[in-house]
Design a protein around this motif. Structure first.
Motif, short mmCIF file in Angstrom:
data_model
loop_
_atom_site.label_atom_id
_atom_site.label_comp_id
_atom_site.label_asym_id
_atom_site.label_seq_id
_atom_site.Cartn_x
_atom_site.Cartn_y
_atom_site.Cartn_z
N LEU A 93 1.01 -0.89 -0.23
CA LEU A 93 -0.36 -0.21 0.08
C LEU A 93 0.74 1.04 0.13
O LEU A 93 0.57 1.79 -0.60
CB LEU A 93 -1.12 -0.04 0.97
N ARG A 94 2.04 0.81 0.78
CA ARG A 94 2.69 2.42 0.85
C ARG A 94 3.29 2.97 -0.58
O ARG A 94 3.57 4.09 -1.01
CB ARG A 94 3.79 2.40 2.00
N ARG A 95 3.93 2.25 -0.91
CA ARG A 95 4.60 2.00 -2.51
C ARG A 95 4.09 2.77 -3.11
O ARG A 95 3.59 4.05 -4.17
CB ARG A 95 5.01 0.54 -2.81
N LEU A 96 2.29 2.39 -3.58
CA LEU A 96 1.36 3.10 -4.25
C LEU A 96 1.17 4.75 -3.84
O LEU A 96 0.48 5.42 -4.78
CB LEU A 96 0.02 2.27 -4.59
N VAL A 97 0.89 4.83 -3.06
CA VAL A 97 0.46 6.28 -2.16
C VAL A 97 1.42 6.80 -2.47
O VAL A 97 1.59 8.52 -2.94
CB VAL A 97 0.46 6.20 -0.57
#
Length: 541
Positions: A93-97
């Motif tokens: 999730l963090r990578r896309l955000v």
């Protein structure tokens, strides 16, 4: 009529029939006028949290009405909806955000704590929560968490914000067809995920052409089966319904029993879902043709359809599953089988056709040098048209590589016959080389699906000193049916050339899949010694 944005298309729909029920969710419903008013209120709430034109806001939800309301609210502000798979955790999730620079996220109340921890220190300034219990009263325990309801986010809750800002509407934005409506990340099967910039033109092009192609009519009932965090669900389930005088039915996260009941309860006439959805329904012993009595058209996309599965579904339920093909970069479906037509099977590969190009789509098969090949010849499928994205978010190199001169090279091996039917053979990277012969996993998988005991199948290549590569199959079985690896090997040996049939068969409980139903062949390659099999390493071809 040509619309300049998704908002213009939505407003035309509302003006045409404001009292049509636009959304259904178990026993709850909202008319088009009510959805318009609610999304206006949510848009004003988002403005109060700093959402401006061009801002990215994540939607991190299952298939509930909040999704449609959030899409409309963001589009009314000229903002971009960042589609986030709710199964993604922490680093995923963090990578896309981080890559998107999202300023906020709308998530389920049950996921707020972990999401807030994951996104601490990111560009995200706020989290707004939702509850699966909103907009309905049935609270089916199969879909709703029946433990104590979590507290709403201190940044706000969608249903509460709609009540707080009810009656207010945002300022009109002069959107263009080039504004980015959706930022949808690829699955990353060939590298890090890339953000596909699906513009308003892209979304409108697919929603309008596919709607006409599939013969959607006023009053039709569209089931949101495909997850809306995926491009197919967002466009061919949600957008296609929002822009036409139809009703969109939500059932939360996919559950085959709930979906089956909803088909009958809401008299669903159209949907698109992965073949795993229809396999799951086939596995239900109580499913009958009566559940599909109202269905006009069922489409399947996202993963190849074995001909045997289509035959079984049609024989049992009286409904034909039409093939469709699209990608994140083509803003979902751009090739499909026309309603009332039967997809032909390619004689050379045994592959069921994925259909014909939709209006305004140019599809051709090219060789490694980018030159078109004659009909009936295998090559890479290339697509162009208004459905194709202008590029990847902040990634000009990837854009230039995948879309030379705006033509998208799909990485899929295909054949176009003399009648214009397109057959998808397989992915270029999945080709297996056996003693110098090419083997496409798809053909072997389709043969395995012909066996009455096989539920799902996936085929990979495994390094082999004797052959270079050996064909390996992973198979899950239908409930209550037994078959041995040796029996499956013998079954395929009777039906395939000597170099094609699998020498190793693993029988497993389930096959690893993405959230959209695609089988993860790479994961099987990484774990190809996890089950017992049968191997004949020195058998001659």
């Amino acid at each position: 009529m040509r619309y300049e944005s998704t908002v213009e298309a939505w407003k035309a729909r509302v003006a045409g029939n404001p009292e049509r029920v636009a959304l259904r969710y178990f026993d709850g419903w909202m008319t088009a006028a009510q959805v318009d008013r609610a999304s206006d209120a949510l848009a004003v709430a988002l403005v109060a949290r700093g959402t401006i034109r061009g801002a990215r806001v994540g939607i991190y939800l299952q298939n509930t009405p909040h999704y449609a309301l959030a899409l409309l609210a963001l589009w009314k502000l000229g903002a971009t909806a960042l589609l986030l798979n709710p199964m993604y955790k922490r680093r995923e999730l963090r990578r896309l955000v981080d890559d998107s620079g999202a300023i906020g996220v709308i998530c389920a109340d049950t996921a707020e704590l972990e999401t807030r921890q994951t996104l601490a220190g990111s560009t995200v300034c706020w989290l707004i929560t939702t509850s699966a219990r909103d907009f309905q009263t049935r609270n089916d325990p199969r879909s709703c968490d029946m433990t104590a309801r979590p507290a709403a986010s201190t940044d706000g809750d969608v249903a509460a914000l709609i009540r707080e800002f009810d009656g207010l509407r945002p300022a009109d934005i002069a959107l263009t067809r080039d504004d980015v409506a959706l930022l949808t990340y690829t699955s990353g099967t060939t590298g890090p995920p890339k953000g596909a910039m699906n513009t308003h033109e892209n979304v409108l092009a697919v929603a309008t052409t596919f709607g006409r192609f599939a013969r959607l009519a006023p009053g039709d009932i569209v089931m949101a089966v495909a997850p809306l965090f995926h491009i197919t669900g967002a466009v061919i389930n949600a957008a296609i319904s929002l822009f036409t005088d139809t009703t969109l039915v939500f059932t939360g996260r996919f559950d085959p029993d709930i979906v089956l009941e909803a088909f009958a309860e809401h008299r669903v006439s159209f949907t698109i879902g992965s073949i795993t959805v229809f396999n799951a329904i086939l596995a239900l012993p109580h499913a009958s043709a009566s559940h599909f009595a109202s269905v006009k058209t069922l489409y399947s996309g996202g993963a190849p359809i074995p001909p045997a599965t289509v035959e079984r579904f049609h024989k049992r339920f009286g409904v034909y599953i039409y093939n469709a093909y699209g990608l994140t970069e083509s803003t979902s479906g751009v090739i499909a089988v026309p309603p009332c037509a039967t997809a032909p099977v390619d004689a050379s590969s045994g592959t069921l056709s994925i259909g014909i190009p939709l209006p305004h789509v140019v599809a051709r098969v090219i060789d490694p040098n980018g030159h078109p090949v004659p009909p009936g010849t295998q090559g890479e499928l290339e697509l162009s048209g208004p459905q194709i994205i202008p590029g990847y978010w902040n990634n000009p190199d990837a854009t230039a590589h995948a879309m030379p001169e705006g033509r998208f090279r799909t990485g899929d091996v295909a054949i176009i016959d003399t009648q214009g039917w397109i057959y998808l053979v397989d992915r270029l990277k999945d080709q297996i080389n056996v003693s110098g012969y090419k083997v496409w996993p798809r053909e072997v998988e389709d043969t395995l699906y012909e066996h009455p005991a096989v539920h799902e199948a996936a085929v990979i290549g495994q390094s082999d000193e004797y052959r270079g590569e050996t064909v390996v199959a992973f198979v899950s079985l239908k409930s209550g049916v037994l078959v041995t690896p040796a029996e499956l090997i013998a079954f395929t040996k009777e039906r395939l050339a000597a170099y094609k049939y699998p020498r190793i068969v693993h029988i497993v409980d389930d096959l690893p899949k993405t959230q959209t139903g695609k089988i993860r062949r790479q994961e099987l390659r990484d774990e190809n010694t996890a089950a017992q099999g049968v191997l004949h390493p020195k058998e001659k071809l």
